[in-house]
Write an enzyme that holds these catalytic residues in place. Sequence first.
Site, mmCIF file in Angstrom:
data_model
loop_
_atom_site.group_PDB
_atom_site.id
_atom_site.type_symbol
_atom_site.label_atom_id
_atom_site.label_comp_id
_atom_site.label_asym_id
_atom_site.label_seq_id
_atom_site.Cartn_x
_atom_site.Cartn_y
_atom_site.Cartn_z
ATOM 1 N N ARG A 163 0.845 -1.326 -0.047
ATOM 2 C CA ARG A 163 0.150 0.114 0.048
ATOM 3 C C ARG A 163 0.821 1.495 0.006
ATOM 4 O O ARG A 163 0.326 2.397 0.534
ATOM 5 C CB ARG A 163 -0.891 -0.064 1.303
ATOM 6 C CG ARG A 163 -1.912 -1.145 1.283
ATOM 7 C CD ARG A 163 -3.071 -0.919 0.100
ATOM 8 N NE ARG A 163 -3.877 -1.978 0.035
ATOM 9 C CZ ARG A 163 -3.934 -3.275 -0.237
ATOM 10 N NH1 ARG A 163 -2.703 -3.957 -0.820
ATOM 11 N NH2 ARG A 163 -4.781 -4.103 0.022
ATOM 12 N N SER A 231 -11.379 -0.876 2.440
ATOM 13 C CA SER A 231 -10.792 -1.058 3.615
ATOM 14 C C SER A 231 -10.130 0.519 4.290
ATOM 15 O O SER A 231 -9.610 1.123 3.469
ATOM 16 C CB SER A 231 -9.487 -1.561 3.625
ATOM 17 O OG SER A 231 -9.892 -3.076 3.113
ATOM 18 N N GLU A 326 -6.200 4.020 5.568
ATOM 19 C CA GLU A 326 -5.673 3.759 4.391
ATOM 20 C C GLU A 326 -5.809 4.953 3.060
ATOM 21 O O GLU A 326 -5.097 5.301 2.495
ATOM 22 C CB GLU A 326 -6.071 2.343 3.627
ATOM 23 C CG GLU A 326 -5.726 2.016 2.267
ATOM 24 C CD GLU A 326 -6.152 0.870 1.900
ATOM 25 O OE1 GLU A 326 -6.147 -0.379 2.535
ATOM 26 O OE2 GLU A 326 -6.909 0.688 0.923
#
Length: 330
Positions: A163, A231, A326
Site C-alpha cells: 500500500r 478498507s 488507508e
Amino acid sequence: MKSLNKFQQSLSLKEKNLLKINSVARFFIEISDLDDLNSIQDFVTEKKISFCTLGEGSNVVLPNLIDKLVISISYDEIIVEENLITVGAGKNWDDFVIWSLKNGYSGLENLSGIPGSVGAAPIQNIGAYGSEVSHFIEEVICFDVELNEFISFTNSECNFSYRKSIFQKQSSLVIIKVKFKLSKDFIPNLEYEDLNSLKEDNISPNTIREHILKVRNAKISDPRICPNVGSFFKNPIISRNELDKIKQINPSIKYNSYLDNKVKISAAFLIESLNLKGFTLKNAKVSDKHSLVLENKSEKPKDILDLASHIQSLVLDNYNINLEIEPLIF
Ligand SMILES: Cc1cc2nc3c(=O)[nH]c(=O)nc-3n(C[C@H](O)[C@H](O)[C@H](O)COP(=O)(O)OP(=O)(O)OC[C@H]3O[C@@H](n4cnc5c(N)ncnc54)[C@H](O)[C@@H]3O)c2cc1C
C-alpha cells in the site's frame, strides 16, 4: 492563457467521491487532451493556489471545501506494443482488467473488481487476493506541474511496497499514463486462502475473475448503496517480537509472514476482537459485512473520521498498535 474556459469554478464533488461527501472544489479541470496540462502551472500561479489530483474518489475522504485546483484525468487511451500496454490514467481500472483478459493477457485477474482509475492504481500499489499492481508495472509516466514537464519512473524508482509508493510523497506529480508488462502465458495465482477452493486444472483467468467478483460482492458493501472507500485501515506490519507481545494479549491473533522476518497482522481481526463489527457512531458505521469497511451516511467528513479515531484509540489501548488509515484524507 490557453483553454482558460476549461477551468470550472465551485464545482460540487459529491458525485465524484464514493463516501458521497458534499465537497466543493474551488477550481476544477478535467484533462482529456494532454495539451491542456500546459495551462495548469500558469493558472495556479495566477490564482495563487495549490492543486491536487482526484481520480474516481474511491480512496479519499474529502473536506467540505477544497480551496485548490482539483485536477481530474479522463485521458484513457490504450497503446499496445506486444506485451507492453500503456494505459491513460483516466481509464477505469476494472475496465482495463476486462480489456486485458479479452485480449488474451493474464495476470490482472486477481485484481478484478477494485474500484478506481488506472492512474491511481500505482499510488497505493493496489492489491488484493495475493497480488499487487506493482508486479505488472513497467513504468509510470507523470506530469510534474511545478516543472511543467513529463517525467517517467521505472518500476524500481516507484519504491513499491504494501500500500505504498513514492507517489504518496510527490504532490507535484500527476500520473498520466501507466505502462504495464503483461504476459499471454497464464500462471494461476491461487495462494490466497479465498482461492484455495479453485483447482489448477481447467482454470482460466476468467474463472478466477468471476470467483473473486463473487467473493468481493459477498464481503464488501456496494458503495453505491452504502457509501464507503473499501478498507479504511491498513494491515499493520510488525516485528516477531511485537507479535509475541500481542499473542500474550490474544493468542488467536491472525497474521501472515511478510518480508524481512516481519508479519502482517489482520486489522479486521483486531477490530472484531473488540466487538466493533456493526458498531455505529453518529452517521458512520463499521460494516456488518467487513470490519475494515466504514460506511458513511453524512455529507460531512467528521463522522467517519471520528469513528476511525475511536477505533484507532481502542486498538492502541488494547494492543498497543497504531492502525494506519488507508484512504487519503485531503
Ligand atoms: C468498495 C471498495 C473496495 C476497494 N478494494 C480495494 C482493494 O481490494 N485493494 C486496494 O488496494 N484498494 C481497494 N480500494 C481502494 C481504491 O479502489 C483504490 O485505492 C483505487 O486505486 C483508488 O482509485 P481512484 O481513482 O478512485 O483514486 P482516488 O480515490 O480519487 O484518489 C486516491 C489517491 O490517489 C491520488 N490520485 C488519483 N489519481 C491520480 C493521478 N492520476 N495522479 C496522481 N495522483 C492521483 C489522489 O490524489 C489520492 O491521493 C477499494 C475501494 C472501494 C470503494
